[in-house]
Design a protein around this motif. Sequence first.
Motif, short mmCIF file in Angstrom:
data_model
loop_
_atom_site.label_atom_id
_atom_site.label_comp_id
_atom_site.label_asym_id
_atom_site.label_seq_id
_atom_site.Cartn_x
_atom_site.Cartn_y
_atom_site.Cartn_z
N ALA A 52 66.74 12.04 41.80
CA ALA A 52 66.44 13.33 41.20
C ALA A 52 67.16 14.41 42.23
N ASP A 53 67.63 15.51 41.94
CA ASP A 53 68.16 16.63 42.91
C ASP A 53 66.99 16.99 43.75
N PRO A 54 67.09 16.81 45.02
CA PRO A 54 65.77 17.33 45.74
C PRO A 54 65.84 18.56 46.03
N ALA A 55 66.93 19.46 45.53
CA ALA A 55 66.71 20.86 46.02
C ALA A 55 66.40 21.39 44.46
N GLN A 56 66.20 20.74 43.32
CA GLN A 56 66.01 21.41 41.93
C GLN A 56 64.34 21.97 42.25
N LEU A 57 64.23 23.22 41.57
CA LEU A 57 62.83 23.80 41.69
C LEU A 57 61.88 23.04 40.66
N ALA A 58 60.67 22.86 41.21
CA ALA A 58 59.61 22.09 40.38
C ALA A 58 58.54 23.04 40.20
N TYR A 59 58.24 23.89 41.17
CA TYR A 59 57.27 25.02 40.81
C TYR A 59 57.17 26.12 41.85
N ARG A 60 56.81 27.26 41.18
CA ARG A 60 56.58 28.42 42.09
C ARG A 60 55.02 28.92 42.03
N VAL A 61 54.45 29.44 43.01
CA VAL A 61 53.13 29.98 42.94
C VAL A 61 53.05 31.25 43.53
N GLN A 62 52.70 32.23 42.76
CA GLN A 62 52.37 33.48 43.42
C GLN A 62 50.90 33.55 43.63
N ARG A 63 50.51 34.43 44.85
CA ARG A 63 48.91 34.60 45.14
C ARG A 63 48.86 35.96 45.60
N HIS A 64 47.70 36.60 45.03
CA HIS A 64 47.22 37.88 45.50
C HIS A 64 46.33 37.56 46.33
N ALA A 65 46.19 37.93 47.63
CA ALA A 65 45.38 37.56 48.68
C ALA A 65 44.99 38.83 49.24
N PRO A 66 43.84 39.36 48.74
CA PRO A 66 43.21 40.91 49.08
C PRO A 66 42.44 40.67 50.37
N VAL A 67 42.12 39.29 50.74
CA VAL A 67 41.60 39.19 52.02
C VAL A 67 42.01 37.98 52.71
N PRO A 68 41.99 37.92 53.99
CA PRO A 68 42.57 36.82 54.72
C PRO A 68 41.87 35.31 53.97
N GLU A 69 42.85 34.39 54.15
CA GLU A 69 42.26 33.25 53.65
C GLU A 69 41.29 32.66 54.45
N GLY A 70 39.95 32.13 53.82
CA GLY A 70 38.91 31.81 54.68
C GLY A 70 37.85 32.85 54.73
N THR A 71 38.14 33.94 54.08
CA THR A 71 36.97 35.04 53.99
C THR A 71 35.89 34.44 53.23
N ALA A 72 34.71 34.39 53.95
CA ALA A 72 33.35 34.06 53.06
C ALA A 72 33.22 35.17 52.03
N GLY A 73 32.90 34.83 50.74
CA GLY A 73 32.71 35.75 49.70
C GLY A 73 33.77 36.25 48.88
N GLY A 74 35.19 36.08 49.54
CA GLY A 74 36.12 36.50 48.99
C GLY A 74 36.84 35.88 47.88
N LEU A 75 37.64 36.41 47.17
CA LEU A 75 38.54 35.70 46.01
C LEU A 75 39.86 35.76 46.09
N MET A 76 40.66 34.57 45.65
CA MET A 76 41.93 34.64 45.50
C MET A 76 42.35 34.69 44.13
N PHE A 77 43.50 35.40 43.61
CA PHE A 77 43.95 35.26 42.36
C PHE A 77 45.35 34.75 42.44
N GLY A 78 45.86 33.55 41.67
CA GLY A 78 47.16 33.24 41.65
C GLY A 78 47.66 32.99 40.12
N ALA A 79 48.91 32.46 40.22
CA ALA A 79 49.57 32.27 38.98
C ALA A 79 50.69 31.09 39.31
N THR A 80 50.89 29.95 38.68
CA THR A 80 51.86 28.85 38.93
C THR A 80 52.76 28.64 37.65
N PHE A 81 53.79 28.53 38.04
CA PHE A 81 55.10 28.75 37.23
C PHE A 81 55.81 27.18 37.38
#
Length: 195
Positions: A52-81
């Motif tokens: 297979a073509d190694p450069a071919q797109l497999a997926y994109r992930v968008q993340r809305h990270a309103p707090v730093p990753e690792g923040t206890a009690g925080g949430l992350m929101f994402g979309a995968t294409f």
Amino acid sequence: MNISSRTSDIREPDAHVELPTGVLTGEHVAESVRTIADIADCFHDRAAADAADPAQLAYRVQRHAPVPEGTAGGLMFGATFLQPGRVGDEYLMTRGHFHAKRDAGEYYWHIAGQGMLVMMDEARHCWAVWLRNNALVYVPGRTAHRMVNTGAEPLVAGACWPADAGHDYDAIASHGFATRVRCIDNEPRLVADTE
Ligand code: S6P
Ligand code: ZN
């Protein structure tokens, strides 16, 4: 009552989600891209993966990270294409992961396309839930999860997870999922990895 002081802190949202497409725009939105090369080791047919073509797109992930990753009690929101297609008889998939904080759960919801969310518990018992028709899927804690696109269009799903969940990709990189989603007689089938 001082009305002006009560209305002086009405803010614009920092980001938007286009519900029909899942696309995120605005502040705190970041995007990552995975190519076929990034997921080549996920497929059982290594010859097909190498072809297979190694450069071919497999997926994109968008993340809305309103707090730093690792923040206890925080949430992350994402979309995968996730792109449609196959490597050999296996459908394109996300790498998949357990959460590093093993008891962290996650919500997924279907937005567009058709596929499955494949899940695996710590005893390597696997099951899949259809991602179609606006499905809402809860991923329990201690459960690895991976999207698989069994359709002809991009599979788009939203997700929301604890900001301190973290991602453990190593367990999947080492041992994979016990079940694969393969195209057999033109149908997606769950097949044990040993077959
Ligand atoms: C994060 C959530 C999703 C995935 C995305 C890509 O907890 O499960 O945003 O990150 O579907 O999958 P992966 O396995 O490459 O992170
Ligand atoms: Zn996750």
